[in-house]
Design an enzyme around this catalytic site. Structure first.
Site, PDB file in Angstrom:
ATOM      1  N   MET A  70       4.411   0.990   0.456  1.00  0.00           N
ATOM      2  CA  MET A  70       4.769   0.231  -0.746  1.00  0.00           C
ATOM      3  C   MET A  70       4.402   1.026  -1.998  1.00  0.00           C
ATOM      4  O   MET A  70       4.236   0.455  -3.081  1.00  0.00           O
ATOM      5  CB  MET A  70       4.077  -1.127  -0.745  1.00  0.00           C
ATOM      6  CG  MET A  70       4.534  -1.995   0.431  1.00  0.00           C
ATOM      7  SD  MET A  70       4.359  -3.749   0.140  1.00  0.00           S
ATOM      8  CE  MET A  70       2.612  -3.864  -0.125  1.00  0.00           C
ATOM      9  N   LEU A 121       0.739   5.689  -3.794  1.00  0.00           N
ATOM     10  CA  LEU A 121       0.279   6.487  -2.644  1.00  0.00           C
ATOM     11  C   LEU A 121      -1.108   7.087  -2.878  1.00  0.00           C
ATOM     12  O   LEU A 121      -1.449   7.492  -3.984  1.00  0.00           O
ATOM     13  CB  LEU A 121       1.289   7.605  -2.345  1.00  0.00           C
ATOM     14  CG  LEU A 121       2.713   7.156  -2.024  1.00  0.00           C
ATOM     15  CD1 LEU A 121       3.594   8.374  -1.686  1.00  0.00           C
ATOM     16  CD2 LEU A 121       2.738   6.167  -0.857  1.00  0.00           C
ATOM     17  N   HIS A 159      -2.139   7.021   2.783  1.00  0.00           N
ATOM     18  CA  HIS A 159      -0.726   7.284   3.061  1.00  0.00           C
ATOM     19  C   HIS A 159      -0.523   8.751   3.444  1.00  0.00           C
ATOM     20  O   HIS A 159       0.274   9.079   4.331  1.00  0.00           O
ATOM     21  CB  HIS A 159       0.136   6.979   1.825  1.00  0.00           C
ATOM     22  CG  HIS A 159       0.014   5.568   1.327  1.00  0.00           C
ATOM     23  ND1 HIS A 159      -0.630   5.242   0.167  1.00  0.00           N
ATOM     24  CD2 HIS A 159       0.466   4.392   1.847  1.00  0.00           C
ATOM     25  CE1 HIS A 159      -0.568   3.934  -0.032  1.00  0.00           C
ATOM     26  NE2 HIS A 159       0.088   3.388   0.975  1.00  0.00           N
ATOM     27  N   GLY A 186      -0.772   2.700   9.547  1.00  0.00           N
ATOM     28  CA  GLY A 186      -2.214   2.883   9.481  1.00  0.00           C
ATOM     29  C   GLY A 186      -2.976   1.775  10.180  1.00  0.00           C
ATOM     30  O   GLY A 186      -2.581   0.608  10.137  1.00  0.00           O
ATOM     31  N   GLU A 187      -4.092   2.150  10.786  1.00  0.00           N
ATOM     32  CA  GLU A 187      -4.989   1.141  11.373  1.00  0.00           C
ATOM     33  C   GLU A 187      -5.689   0.331  10.285  1.00  0.00           C
ATOM     34  O   GLU A 187      -6.316  -0.673  10.579  1.00  0.00           O
ATOM     35  CB  GLU A 187      -6.020   1.814  12.279  1.00  0.00           C
ATOM     36  CG  GLU A 187      -5.405   2.335  13.561  1.00  0.00           C
ATOM     37  CD  GLU A 187      -6.428   2.905  14.530  1.00  0.00           C
ATOM     38  OE1 GLU A 187      -7.607   3.073  14.136  1.00  0.00           O
ATOM     39  OE2 GLU A 187      -6.045   3.205  15.670  1.00  0.00           O
ATOM     40  N   LYS A 188      -5.559   0.764   9.027  1.00  0.00           N
ATOM     41  CA  LYS A 188      -6.105  -0.033   7.914  1.00  0.00           C
ATOM     42  C   LYS A 188      -5.583  -1.468   7.989  1.00  0.00           C
ATOM     43  O   LYS A 188      -6.306  -2.423   7.764  1.00  0.00           O
ATOM     44  CB  LYS A 188      -5.692   0.623   6.593  1.00  0.00           C
ATOM     45  CG  LYS A 188      -5.706  -0.264   5.370  1.00  0.00           C
ATOM     46  CD  LYS A 188      -7.101  -0.497   4.913  1.00  0.00           C
ATOM     47  CE  LYS A 188      -7.260  -1.252   3.613  1.00  0.00           C
ATOM     48  NZ  LYS A 188      -6.246  -2.142   3.202  1.00  0.00           N
ATOM     49  N   LEU A 192      -9.607   3.016   1.832  1.00  0.00           N
ATOM     50  CA  LEU A 192      -8.645   3.325   0.767  1.00  0.00           C
ATOM     51  C   LEU A 192      -7.551   2.270   0.752  1.00  0.00           C
ATOM     52  O   LEU A 192      -7.031   1.888   1.803  1.00  0.00           O
ATOM     53  CB  LEU A 192      -8.027   4.701   1.000  1.00  0.00           C
ATOM     54  CG  LEU A 192      -8.984   5.881   0.868  1.00  0.00           C
ATOM     55  CD1 LEU A 192      -8.255   7.181   1.219  1.00  0.00           C
ATOM     56  CD2 LEU A 192      -9.549   5.962  -0.541  1.00  0.00           C
ATOM     57  N   SER A 193      -7.221   1.790  -0.433  1.00  0.00           N
ATOM     58  CA  SER A 193      -6.175   0.783  -0.582  1.00  0.00           C
ATOM     59  C   SER A 193      -5.612   0.873  -1.983  1.00  0.00           C
ATOM     60  O   SER A 193      -6.354   1.122  -2.943  1.00  0.00           O
ATOM     61  CB  SER A 193      -6.772  -0.615  -0.373  1.00  0.00           C
ATOM     62  OG  SER A 193      -5.872  -1.600  -0.851  1.00  0.00           O
ATOM     63  N   ARG A 241      -4.829  -1.477  -3.698  1.00  0.00           N
ATOM     64  CA  ARG A 241      -5.416  -2.582  -4.463  1.00  0.00           C
ATOM     65  C   ARG A 241      -6.773  -2.234  -5.078  1.00  0.00           C
ATOM     66  O   ARG A 241      -7.230  -2.939  -5.983  1.00  0.00           O
ATOM     67  CB  ARG A 241      -5.589  -3.817  -3.578  1.00  0.00           C
ATOM     68  CG  ARG A 241      -4.279  -4.424  -3.127  1.00  0.00           C
ATOM     69  CD  ARG A 241      -4.540  -5.558  -2.140  1.00  0.00           C
ATOM     70  NE  ARG A 241      -3.324  -5.965  -1.476  1.00  0.00           N
ATOM     71  CZ  ARG A 241      -2.491  -6.904  -1.934  1.00  0.00           C
ATOM     72  NH1 ARG A 241      -2.774  -7.531  -3.036  1.00  0.00           N
ATOM     73  NH2 ARG A 241      -1.400  -7.199  -1.275  1.00  0.00           N
TER      74      ARG A 241
HETATM   75  P1  AMP Z   1       0.937   0.017   2.052  1.00  0.00           P
HETATM   76  O1  AMP Z   1       1.580   0.927   1.061  1.00  0.00           O
HETATM   77  O2  AMP Z   1      -0.394  -0.496   1.610  1.00  0.00           O
HETATM   78  O3  AMP Z   1       1.863  -1.034   2.566  1.00  0.00           O
HETATM   79  O4  AMP Z   1       0.600   0.924   3.301  1.00  0.00           O
HETATM   80  C1  AMP Z   1       1.580   1.712   3.914  1.00  0.00           C
HETATM   81  C2  AMP Z   1       1.031   2.283   5.177  1.00  0.00           C
HETATM   82  O5  AMP Z   1      -0.125   3.068   4.867  1.00  0.00           O
HETATM   83  C3  AMP Z   1       0.572   1.210   6.179  1.00  0.00           C
HETATM   84  O6  AMP Z   1       0.911   1.633   7.488  1.00  0.00           O
HETATM   85  C4  AMP Z   1      -0.909   1.192   5.976  1.00  0.00           C
HETATM   86  O7  AMP Z   1      -1.630   0.758   7.100  1.00  0.00           O
HETATM   87  C5  AMP Z   1      -1.193   2.648   5.683  1.00  0.00           C
HETATM   88  N1  AMP Z   1      -2.465   2.772   4.972  1.00  0.00           N
HETATM   89  C6  AMP Z   1      -2.805   2.214   3.797  1.00  0.00           C
HETATM   90  N2  AMP Z   1      -4.095   2.474   3.508  1.00  0.00           N
HETATM   91  C7  AMP Z   1      -4.582   3.213   4.539  1.00  0.00           C
HETATM   92  C8  AMP Z   1      -5.847   3.779   4.863  1.00  0.00           C
HETATM   93  N3  AMP Z   1      -6.898   3.640   4.052  1.00  0.00           N
HETATM   94  N4  AMP Z   1      -5.970   4.466   6.021  1.00  0.00           N
HETATM   95  C9  AMP Z   1      -4.918   4.605   6.860  1.00  0.00           C
HETATM   96  N5  AMP Z   1      -3.701   4.089   6.623  1.00  0.00           N
HETATM   97  C10 AMP Z   1      -3.524   3.400   5.482  1.00  0.00           C
END
Ligand code: AMP
Length: 279
Positions: A30, A33, A37, A148-150, A185-186, A188
């Site tokens: 989303m 990055l 990511h 991600g396992e996040k 990491l996020s 948010r």
């Molecule tokens: P998002 O942009 O937050 O929807 O995340 C996109 C992808 O990146 C998803 O598969 C998430 O699980 C992965 N992701 C986000 N943050 C992390 C992180 N800290 N470690 C590993 N993968 C992540």
């Protein structure tokens, strides 16, 4: 790196990569990055895949319009990160291209894995995720897809989606990336003040405390809740579950399990998870 917005171009370019003999490695995001990511892109590159990064803030997976409006957007920096990471194709579809019929669109129901945890607290969230991921899989075509396992529950939902609906997609889970202080990491995290960030460490500390002992599932859950509350996190859940089915574990269970935590700090909802041992 090619950058496209249109679904027909995305479909044709992915097809072209396959015709050239490459396996397509799909990395759905989303945007906003960060190194989490980047780890997904790196994992795809290490396997020799041609990397297709999608960047789409999917309105259908937000149950709260205010959360959608506040979601961070950094398209210029995302382009640089994707380029530097060695992506072959960056896809930035518009909401109109992805969901031409808007709220009336066909929806994929995410099934039983989606009823608890994030699914309980964010109604409709995983149906929105399953719907958009199904569309990414269809437009991209046969591929390996990196998640991600996040977002551990999301990874389980996506694995079920691929298996149950028969997509020609190998789902690959990538380990969770953390800042040196332990914070997952996020995108948010950008919304936290320095004090909020310090409080948010309660989530990773709770997981570390649970990983440091072997105890019945309910005791580990309680231990995590206390650590999070002491840190100033408003706890949404802190539970230890079966790592494959996410089913609750009773206190007779023994062996590897997954701890899932979620909480709110300064109005920002944060999630984290990690491996634990129950017994
Ligand atoms: P998002 O942009 O937050 O929807 O995340 C996109 C992808 O990146 C998803 O598969 C998430 O699980 C992965 N992701 C986000 N943050 C992390 C992180 N800290 N470690 C590993 N993968 C992540």
């Amino acid at each position: 790196m090619r950058v496209v917005k249109r679904l027909d171009e995305w479909r044709a370019l992915a097809e072209g990569l396959r015709r050239g003999g490459r396996t397509v490695g799909l990395v759905p995001t989303m945007g906003a990055l960060h190194a989490g990511h980047r780890a997904l892109i790196d994992a795809a590159r290490r396997r020799g895949d041609a990397v297709v990064v999608t960047l789409f803030v999917n309105p259908r997976q937000f149950d709260d319009p205010a959360d959608l409006a506040r979601y961070p957007r950094t398209p210029a920096a995302d382009l640089v990160l994707a380029l530097e990471a060695g992506a072959d194709l960056l896809v930035e579809p518009t909401a109109e291209a992805m969901w031409p019929r808007g709220d009336r669109s066909v929806t994929v129901s995410a099934g039983d894995l989606a009823r608890r945890f994030e699914g309980r607290d964010r109604p409709g969230h995983f149906d929105g995720v399953a719907s958009v991921v199904a569309k990414l899989f269809v437009v991209t075509g046969p591929c390996r897809a990196y998640f991600g396992e996040k977002d551990y529950q999301q990874l389980c939902v996506v694995r079920a989606l691929a298996a149950d609906l028969g997509f020609d997609v190998e789902v690959v889970g990538v380990p969770l990336q953390r800042d040196p202080d332990g914070l997952a990491l996020s995108s948010r995290n950008a919304r936290l003040s320095p004090t909020g960030r310090a409080r948010a460490l309660g989530l990773s500390r709770a997981l570390a405390a649970a990983a440091a002992e072997v105890a019945p599932a309910s005791a580990l859950g309680e231990r995590m809740r206390v650590v999070m509350e002491d840190a100033g996190v408003e706890v949404a859940y802190a539970e230890v579950v079966d790592p494959a089915t996410l089913a609750p574990l009773d206190d007779a269970a023994a062996g590897p399990a997954r701890a899932l935590v979620a909480g709110v700090v300064e109005g920002v909802r944060l999630i984290d998870n990690g491996p634990v041992e129950v017994g």
